[in-house]
Scaffold this motif. Structure first.
Motif, PDB file in Angstrom:
ATOM      1  N   VAL A 155       3.061   6.156  -9.378  1.00  0.00           N
ATOM      2  CA  VAL A 155       4.357   5.634  -8.957  1.00  0.00           C
ATOM      3  C   VAL A 155       4.242   4.129  -8.782  1.00  0.00           C
ATOM      4  N   ILE A 166       6.243   0.327  -8.142  1.00  0.00           N
ATOM      5  CA  ILE A 166       7.457  -0.411  -7.823  1.00  0.00           C
ATOM      6  C   ILE A 166       7.388  -1.767  -8.508  1.00  0.00           C
ATOM      7  N   LEU A 190      -6.021   0.319  -6.463  1.00  0.00           N
ATOM      8  CA  LEU A 190      -5.257   0.967  -5.407  1.00  0.00           C
ATOM      9  C   LEU A 190      -4.767   2.319  -5.870  1.00  0.00           C
ATOM     10  N   GLY A 237      -1.936   5.748  -5.005  1.00  0.00           N
ATOM     11  CA  GLY A 237      -0.819   6.324  -4.268  1.00  0.00           C
ATOM     12  C   GLY A 237       0.196   5.289  -3.840  1.00  0.00           C
ATOM     13  N   GLY A 238       0.578   5.357  -2.576  1.00  0.00           N
ATOM     14  CA  GLY A 238       1.621   4.470  -2.081  1.00  0.00           C
ATOM     15  C   GLY A 238       1.213   3.012  -2.158  1.00  0.00           C
ATOM     16  N   TYR A 239      -0.070   2.760  -1.969  1.00  0.00           N
ATOM     17  CA  TYR A 239      -0.497   1.366  -2.004  1.00  0.00           C
ATOM     18  C   TYR A 239      -0.574   0.825  -3.421  1.00  0.00           C
ATOM     19  N   ALA A 241       1.712   1.566  -5.491  1.00  0.00           N
ATOM     20  CA  ALA A 241       3.111   1.244  -5.714  1.00  0.00           C
ATOM     21  C   ALA A 241       3.443  -0.149  -5.202  1.00  0.00           C
ATOM     22  N   ILE A 242       3.034  -0.426  -3.972  1.00  0.00           N
ATOM     23  CA  ILE A 242       3.379  -1.731  -3.412  1.00  0.00           C
ATOM     24  C   ILE A 242       2.551  -2.835  -4.076  1.00  0.00           C
ATOM     25  N   GLY A 243       1.319  -2.520  -4.436  1.00  0.00           N
ATOM     26  CA  GLY A 243       0.481  -3.518  -5.113  1.00  0.00           C
ATOM     27  C   GLY A 243       1.102  -3.986  -6.416  1.00  0.00           C
ATOM     28  N   TRP A 277       4.159  -4.126  -6.993  1.00  0.00           N
ATOM     29  CA  TRP A 277       5.280  -4.979  -6.607  1.00  0.00           C
ATOM     30  C   TRP A 277       4.785  -6.407  -6.363  1.00  0.00           C
ATOM     31  N   VAL A 278       3.656  -6.521  -5.684  1.00  0.00           N
ATOM     32  CA  VAL A 278       3.076  -7.852  -5.450  1.00  0.00           C
ATOM     33  C   VAL A 278       2.811  -8.548  -6.779  1.00  0.00           C
ATOM     34  N   ILE A 279       2.238  -7.792  -7.708  1.00  0.00           N
ATOM     35  CA  ILE A 279       1.937  -8.378  -9.023  1.00  0.00           C
ATOM     36  C   ILE A 279       3.217  -8.866  -9.688  1.00  0.00           C
ATOM     37  N   GLU A 308       5.829  -9.862  -8.206  1.00  0.00           N
ATOM     38  CA  GLU A 308       6.252 -11.063  -7.492  1.00  0.00           C
ATOM     39  C   GLU A 308       5.476 -12.284  -7.971  1.00  0.00           C
ATOM     40  N   VAL A 338      13.341  -6.437  -8.294  1.00  0.00           N
ATOM     41  CA  VAL A 338      12.879  -5.080  -7.964  1.00  0.00           C
ATOM     42  C   VAL A 338      14.011  -4.075  -8.143  1.00  0.00           C
ATOM     43  N   THR A 354       3.526   5.680   3.195  1.00  0.00           N
ATOM     44  CA  THR A 354       3.824   4.325   2.748  1.00  0.00           C
ATOM     45  C   THR A 354       5.295   4.084   2.993  1.00  0.00           C
ATOM     46  N   PRO A 367       2.756  10.806  -2.884  1.00  0.00           N
ATOM     47  CA  PRO A 367       3.378   9.598  -2.328  1.00  0.00           C
ATOM     48  C   PRO A 367       4.810   9.400  -2.781  1.00  0.00           C
ATOM     49  N   PHE A 411       1.727  -5.501   4.016  1.00  0.00           N
ATOM     50  CA  PHE A 411       0.887  -4.698   3.150  1.00  0.00           C
ATOM     51  C   PHE A 411      -0.348  -5.473   2.720  1.00  0.00           C
TER      52      PHE A 411
END
Lengths: 358, 288, 235
Positions: free
Chosen positions: A73, A75, A124, A126-128, A130-132, A134-136, A138, A254, B35, B92, B228
């Protein structure tokens, strides 16, 4: 030892297509031909609408491939949407390439960029993860926003099509959109029916078990990530060929992923027809309700929450299970026949993530 | 020379705020592997609740903040118990989508009610008070207060988890939520309690954040990313790690801002990615 | 009443899959009974249902005269049933002592405290601050057993205490059993090792494919009868 066979010997067949699926394929072919003829009779708005739908659809299908089949997953796929748009623009404005050719090239470039990115992102899970991602995304957005030769924060225009007559430009854009959609659906359909596609499904359901059966999970994930990123870039390139103007906030927003998530949640994760149905519904909602601005978005957000909590297979997934409809048969079904070869019962077995026992 | 020291100090003070943003997320991820993509938006939401308490209800700050903390705890508990408990599991995706949906709803509801304009909290001049150090360095009192609160929070969480019965319950539930039931623990209530505590941390962060800058409804996602990043840089499973991670992020951003204002946040993100590549387990990873 | 627990026609499912097809088992107060049977016969499923980890119809489990089937696990341990789960399932981030303390969460009064558990298994006191999973298999089993005892149960259920342990360690652990049940505690012991199970119990039940295939006094039933019941009749 007592006889444990409580299923008597019954004759059965393995089938792929359902009646509904044959109808669906036919309908899609007709629609494709119809759309191809748009430039000859349909209005400008219709052409633009289709191109928009195509961009949303392809991006959503690629997100679905990554999440629903690859089990990852993200983002952050908007990173590649933006790379597709900007790469196309650079190739067209500065490289003298026709934008229509530049789009597939941008797709390839994005897939190349995805290689080093995956090295970082795959640290990373799972959920992290996903957010990682997103950072990329950004990082890409901020980089482009700081580059003045690309127009910085306010963006720039696609000038390479300036001298092309408007109706020709719009026709070519439409055909490009149609070509990309057909290619995407066709390739995914073929891929998911193949041995590799089956491996992907196995991997998503249980990576450890799949590994033990000889599926190279790492390589499969890597491959899916590349394809998904390249495809996302095709959507981005296409969108900005139509839009003619690009900016970092639009390209790397996003919201693209948010829309993909909504589409897939409505349509159902891990099915091929899910994103198609989801995009159509989403687009209609968009067209008629987006004037309501914030309320529309509040509604979308609430819908996503409710659907995830109560219809985990998506609205379409719920319907298709209820009525046994499957439009794109990428799985196989066991069909029991009695001695007269009449179909007694059909149990659906599909490449569907929530089909596992728990 | 003094400008380097100044950058570092300002970076540490900024980082303390990021660390405070991150504490709640560290707690929640540690206990229930959740998360929460709406984490930043909850910070912003509580900022606006604080505005309502101080501006509309005309409560003085010293009364509004404890009230905010109480509201926050109840809200977090209720949210987890009714909504998020249904999606806190192995997969997740559901928790991501649900919290993503919440993020969008919160941002737009706030925008609808309060308009998109940034608002600041009136602190009677406190936010501009500072101590002067030799070398022309000025340390704001608010950032120092923030650092103190963050250190206290980190100590408090460390103590809670390491030395109290509740901390044992949190760790055990995180280890094995099925078997912990055999001891008489309710995982659902435990998760809700953890979220309640996380929301208390969010309330503290929201207060200090609102005292520092003007806040607008769309600020949430950026705060989520900082939180995060602080957790990952510091190493998952360690509150002091999260503290250090926040500090590191703040310093990186401050250095970036010094080089060029446009690259400040960028450098923070890049530091995060670089650290993720070189040392993915973070600065102070927990071994267990 | 001398019967502390009765399972009446207990059925249990994992989703659509039926694991238990109507189990009838009784446990008298102060009695140690054994459950034997091959893998997948349903023994662990049975214990899980009793412990409240699996749903069951209320009237199919009667404990101290009350229908408790399907009750939440927390309520069941509060009522005095403790389970030592298969495979130990210790909490990996907690020390030995912390695992034991968590066992006392339900705060039931009784003779089992940290001190009495340490008296039973002195090695645990030596290693009380070590991470629970850093101990040897046998010591971990002692922790798991001690953790269950800390809730001062009236009915102790042990799922395959001998799993993965060397025979000498198994003997050491089972040597502690008489002193554990000395105060009138009832126990259900699940064991793969049939002879061991017969030695420590007064009565036994044999499970086979989710049903009770044989029940009797441990000392009296013949080996052939047990083998037949264990593996199922050959047709």
């Amino acid at each position: 030892m007592s006889n444990h066979m409580n299923v008597s010997e019954r004759h059965f067949e393995i089938r792929r297509a359902t009646r509904a699926s044959r109808v669906a394929v036919l309908v899609l072919l007709i629609v494709a031909v119809l759309v191809a003829s748009f430039p000859y009779w349909a209005g400008r708005d219709t052409l633009r609408d289709f191109t928009q739908i195509a961009a949303y659809l392809v991006f959503a299908m690629m997100w679905n491939l990554l999440a629903g089949y690859g089990g990852m997953v993200s983002i952050g796929q908007q990173a590649y949407f933006g790379i597709g748009g900007y790469a196309m623009l650079i190739l067209a404005n500065y490289g003298g390439l026709s934008p229509f050719v530049a789009v597939p090239v941008a797709g390839a470039i994005a897939a190349l960029v995805a290689v080093p990115v995956s090295l970082v992102a795959f640290r990373l899970e799972g959920g992290y993860f996903a957010i990682g991602t997103w950072v990329i995304a950004e990082v890409f957005r901020l980089t482009v926003a700081n580059l003045s030769w690309l127009g910085g924060g306010s963006g720039t225009s696609l000038t390479a099509l300036q001298d092309v007559p408007r109706s020709l430009r719009e026709s070519l854009t439409l055909w490009l959109a149609l070509a990309i959609v057909v290619a995407a659906i066709g390739l995914l359909y073929v891929f998911l029916r193949s041995k590799r596609g089956l491996a992907l499904t196995a991997m998503r359901d249980n990576a450890v078990a799949a590994n033990s059966q000889g599926v190279d999970v790492k390589r499969a994930r890597f491959g899916v990530y590349l394809v998904s990123s390249g495809g996302a870039a095709l959507a981005g390139g296409l969108y900005f060929v139509s839009n003619l103007r690009i900016s970092p906030d639009a390209a790397f927003s996003v919201n693209w992923t948010a829309f993909a998530i909504f589409i897939v949640m409505i349509g159902g994760l891990g099915t091929l027809e899910g994103p198609i149905i989801g995009t159509l519904i989403f687009f209609l909602l968009n067209k008629f309700l987006s004037d309501f601005g914030t309320w529309y978005l509040i509604g979308l957000g609430t819908l996503a929450i409710v659907v995830t909590m109560f219809f985990p297979q998506g609205l379409w997934g719920y319907v298709s299970r209820r009525f046994g409809l499957q439009l794109f048969p990428v799985g196989r079904r066991v069909v029991f026949l009695d001695s007269g070869s009449r179909v007694l019962s059909a149990r659906k077995e599909s490449a569907d993530p929530q089909h596992a026992a728990h | 020379m003094s400008s380097i020291v100044n950058i570092l100090l300002q970076g540490v003070l900024l980082g303390a705020l990021y660390a405070l943003f991150a504490m709640g997320q560290s707690l929640v991820f540690g206990v229930m592997r959740l998360t929460n993509t709406a984490h930043g938006d909850f910070i912003v939401l509580l900022v606006f609740v604080l505005f309502v308490l101080t501006n509309l209800a005309h409560m003085p700050l010293w009364a509004a903040v404890p009230m905010l903390i109480g509201i926050a705890f109840c809200a977090g508990y209720a949210l987890q118990y009714t909504v998020l408990n249904r999606v806190s599991g192995r997969d997740p995706l559901p928790s991501l989508v649900v919290t993503f949906g919440l993020s969008i709803v919160i941002q737009n509801v706030l925008q609808e009610v309060f308009s998109a304009d940034p608002r600041a909290l009136a602190t009677g001049g406190f936010e501009s008070m500072s101590i002067s150090l030799p070398g022309g360095i000025a340390l704001g009192l608010l950032p120092i207060l923030t650092l103190a609160v963050t250190v206290a929070a980190t100590l408090g969480l460390q103590w809670l988890f390491g030395r109290t019965p509740l901390g044992r319950v949190f760790r055990a539930t995180s280890d094995d939520r099925e078997i912990v039931q055999l001891m008489g623990v309710s995982p659902r209530r435990t998760f809700a309690l953890a979220m309640g505590i996380a929301f208390v941390l969010i309330a503290l962060a929201a207060t200090l954040y609102a005292m520092r800058t003007a806040v607008s409804p769309s600020d949430g996602p950026a705060l989520l990313l900082y939180a995060f990043e602080a957790v990952i840089i510091g190493g998952m499973g360690s509150f002091w790690g999260t503290f250090l991670g926040g500090i590191a992020l703040g310093v990186a951003q401050q250095i970036g801002f010094y080089i060029d204002p446009g690259w400040g946040i960028w450098l923070g993100h890049v530091l995060f990615l670089a650290l993720l590549t070189i040392r993915p387990q973070g600065l102070l990873p927990k071994t267990a | 009443m001398s019967v502390i627990l009765e399972a009446r026609g207990l059925t249990a499912f994992y989703g659509d899959f039926q694991a238990l097809f109507g189990i009838d088992v009784t446990v008298e107060r102060g009695e140690v009974i054994a459950l034997i049977g091959s893998n997948g016969a349903g023994k662990s499923t049975f214990l899980k249902a009793l412990a409240g980890l699996l749903p069951a119809p209320a009237e199919q489990i009667i404990y101290k005269g009350e229908a408790v089937g399907g009750a939440a696990a927390a309520r069941i341990v509060g009522a005095g049933i403790a389970l030592v789960p298969e495979g130990r399932r210790l909490f990996a981030s907690l020390s030995v002592e912390e695992n034991l303390l968590l066992g006392a969460y339900s705060a039931r009064p009784g003779r089992w405290t940290l001190d009495t558990v340490y008296a039973l298994f002195p090695i645990l006191k030596e290693r009380r601050h070590h991470l629970a999973t850093a101990l040897s298999g046998g010591q971990q089993q002692m922790v798991a057993l001690g953790r269950a005892l800390m809730s001062n149960p009236d009915l102790l259920m042990c799922d395959e205490l001998s799993l993965g342990l060397a025979p000498v360690v198994v003997r050491e652990i089972y040597a502690a059993l008489p002193s554990i049940v000395a105060g009138g505690m009832s126990a259900i012991i699940v064991e793969q090792d049939v002879q061991l199970a017969r030695r420590v119990s007064k009565r036994f039940y044999c499970f086979q494919e989710g049903r009770v295939s044989l029940a009797g006094a441990s000392a009296e039933v013949s080996d052939e009868a047990i083998a037949l019941a264990y593996f199922g009749a050959m047709s």
